[in-house]
Write a protein that holds these residues in place. Structure first.
Motif, PDB file in Angstrom:
ATOM      1  N   ILE A  53       6.768   3.267  -7.781  1.00 18.56           N
ATOM      2  CA  ILE A  53       5.429   3.287  -7.343  1.00 18.56           C
ATOM      3  C   ILE A  53       4.714   3.248  -8.847  1.00 18.56           C
ATOM      4  CG2 ILE A  53       3.666   4.668  -6.692  1.00 18.56           C
ATOM      5  CD1 ILE A  53       5.050   5.836  -4.458  1.00 18.56           C
ATOM      6  N   GLN A  70      -2.802  -2.777  -4.084  1.00 13.99           N
ATOM      7  CA  GLN A  70      -2.213  -2.087  -3.087  1.00 13.99           C
ATOM      8  C   GLN A  70      -2.830  -2.076  -1.743  1.00 13.99           C
ATOM      9  OE1 GLN A  70      -0.870   1.773  -4.276  1.00 13.99           O
ATOM     10  NE2 GLN A  70       0.284   2.162  -2.512  1.00 13.99           N
ATOM     11  N   ARG A 123       1.045   9.183   1.499  1.00 18.13           N
ATOM     12  CA  ARG A 123      -0.279   9.288   0.821  1.00 18.13           C
ATOM     13  C   ARG A 123      -0.258   8.413  -0.343  1.00 18.13           C
ATOM     14  NH1 ARG A 123      -5.113  10.846   1.776  1.00 18.13           N
ATOM     15  NH2 ARG A 123      -4.548  12.727   2.794  1.00 18.13           N
ATOM     16  N   LEU A 124       0.819   8.353  -0.904  1.00 15.62           N
ATOM     17  CA  LEU A 124       1.237   7.201  -2.022  1.00 15.62           C
ATOM     18  C   LEU A 124       1.462   5.901  -1.442  1.00 15.62           C
ATOM     19  CD1 LEU A 124       3.645   9.230  -4.060  1.00 15.62           C
ATOM     20  CD2 LEU A 124       1.353   8.919  -4.730  1.00 15.62           C
ATOM     21  N   PHE A 156      -3.436  -0.261   1.910  1.00 15.70           N
ATOM     22  CA  PHE A 156      -3.283   1.091   2.597  1.00 15.70           C
ATOM     23  C   PHE A 156      -3.456   1.044   4.187  1.00 15.70           C
ATOM     24  CE2 PHE A 156      -3.918   2.324  -1.738  1.00 15.70           C
ATOM     25  CZ  PHE A 156      -2.966   3.239  -1.906  1.00 15.70           C
ATOM     26  N   GLU A 167       4.712  12.763   4.381  1.00 12.55           N
ATOM     27  CA  GLU A 167       2.967  12.911   4.289  1.00 12.55           C
ATOM     28  C   GLU A 167       2.889  12.444   2.841  1.00 12.55           C
ATOM     29  OE1 GLU A 167       1.164  16.281   5.599  1.00 12.55           O
ATOM     30  OE2 GLU A 167      -0.844  15.385   5.267  1.00 12.55           O
TER      31      GLU A 167
END
Lengths: 328, 328
Positions: free
Chosen positions: B46, B62, B102-103, B64, B98
């Motif tokens: 990451i 990125q 989140r990442l 999401f 989780e």
């Protein structure tokens, strides 16, 4: 209504405490999630919080932006903002600054009493200021929006951080050294530099930071705040109680000793009093913020000034600090 | 204009490839960031991506949420969605589901060829279906919005996942077994169950999954897609090229061998041909998606059907899949 924000707590969290936050109408809290923990251990602490968020969605949720304080107020909950009291969580890897910011870390101390990879803590005999990595990490924290917190740092390192950081920094939990000459309290030189750079001081209620310790009268604490408002400007100050509610004494030992020594280090305590000191009777837990506000009124602060200290200032600071750098 | 989305790539990323994505007008890509890597090693991947995002902000960012595909289209960039081809990244810790979500992790395979803690891979002699932990992790993935991907899983595990998951799952990169009987391609039983549950199949251009391998004609590939549209419904299919551009052969060895054996496992290759096979001449890189769209038109698909396969379906699936469960 004005927000109520606490600039630092490290309690032994429980449903009881989350309910007391609601009773006390606390809208936002910066909570310590990690001290000497490695990155992986810090993530385990985040996982603990994720479970509390899942279990108590009507009481708390994770805060990421200043807007979450308003959301907390609107929905009758408390927004929880993560912070670290030491940079152990980024190990030797600057890339973890952005990763931890993504996971919600919003404050990070560059040191906790000792020398770190980044700067010097307030218990070291010599203070070398920001290290080579320290300067790089402060720039990266500035870039992503992770607040530099120098509460436990030495004087020179703190002045270095204020100067080197391109965004205002915070001292989330400490008091003026002139009021009570604890090693953790801050000189007027630091407080002036902090204020001039747009930074924030959160006043600590932790007894070792109080004149007279646990027996410090509320009037003395509030008069000290009023005097500091004159020194720094009323817009540069807030509350950072350092409330360590319900913690067993084994936790204060971990905070002080971590894994860096095989001996016991008593930090601000002593062999005779190694544990957490009792809190002053006017601030037992999250239900008592109203007493501080009342105390500030009694020493002559206006309603607008009281509101600034009790939350408005932290809210403005969060709004300026938690996002990526505008021209970054 | 309709979005162009690729359901899986694992390239040796470079500015050259990011520019080719723009030349090919690719709006969104699910990229593999990790195979056998531990959580900490996955975070290092990451961090690599974070540096690319910082270096090439005019080319990539990125992703999401599904909305990021529109944002990519509007700003002339490619949204990068993270995925894992094996659950090594969550180790033995369900709390990491989780944290990784989140990442930005948006897809996770429950297995990569072998047995994992969660399910059985397609190269095992026996398939025991979802494990105890597998059922717990699928429920957690459903809760947070991390898509279950069964591309490399065994038949029974895949059917188990489809049944147990309360949200549609994906097979991001595979083809029908009836067209080319590779171990990695999927039976009609699986494809029907996937379609009935609202899941998605991404058609792979990886030569080992193609009838005729690297020499497979575009017409054969597109005719296969048209037939699968009849079987599954045109709204259940997309592209998942499995493009491994510019990778050295050491990488395909890591993908196959990881740390689970001291011998060499050739996976879909062989001792005589251990490396990455050459891509078909009609799909060399991200600039060639237009050829696939053209091929689909030639086998009789309407413009709406071509748009569905080339991106609309993945976009709808992302919108349904990437957020927390509505009633969770």
């Amino acid at each position: 209504m004005n927000p109520l924000i606490d600039g630092l707590q490290y309690a032994n969290w429980s449903e009881k405490i989350f309910r007391q936050m609601r009773e006390g109408c606390v809208d936002g809290i910066h909570v310590t999630i990690t001290y000497h923990e490695s990155f992986r251990e810090t993530v385990l602490q985040i996982e603990r919080w994720n479970r509390w968020f899942e279990r108590f969605p009507d009481l708390i949720f994770q805060g990421f932006t200043a807007e979450d304080v308003a959301k907390a107020r609107d929905t009758g909950r408390t927004a929880i903002f993560f912070g670290s009291q030491n940079p152990s969580c980024i190990e030797d890897d600057i890339g973890l600054v952005e990763v931890l910011h993504r996971l919600g870390l919003r404050f990070m101390q560059l040191t906790y009493n000792n020398q770190s990879l980044l700067a010097t803590g307030c218990y070291e005999a010599e203070d070398m200021g920001l290290t080579r990595m320290g300067r790089e990490v402060v720039a990266e924290m500035n870039r992503v929006g992770l607040v530099v917190d120098m509460s436990h740092s030495g004087e020179r390192s703190t002045l270095d951080a204020i100067e080197h950081s391109t965004r205002p920094i915070a001292i989330t939990h400490a008091n003026p050294h002139s009021w009570h000459p604890a090693l953790r309290n801050k000189s007027e030189t630091v407080l002036r530099a902090l204020a001039e750079s747009g930074g924030m001081l959160g006043f600590s209620v932790y007894p070792h930071h109080l004149k007279g310790g646990s027996g410090c009268p509320l009037e003395s604490f509030c008069a000290m705040i009023a005097r500091t408002a004159e020194l720094m400007g009323v817009e540069r100050i807030g509350i950072g109680t350092d409330l360590c509610q319900d913690q067993p004494d084994s936790v204060v030992e971990w905070m002080r000793v971590g894994r860096w020594t095989k001996k016991v280090d008593y930090g601000e305590g002593s062999a005779a009093a190694p544990g957490f000191p009792p809190m002053p009777d006017w601030f037992r837990d999250n239900r008592d913020f109203g007493r501080i506000a009342e105390g500030l009124r009694k020493v002559g602060m206006s309603e607008a000034e009281v509101a600034a200290v009790m939350g408005d200032n932290w809210l403005r600071f969060m709004a300026e600090s938690f996002g990526p750098m505008a021209n970054g």
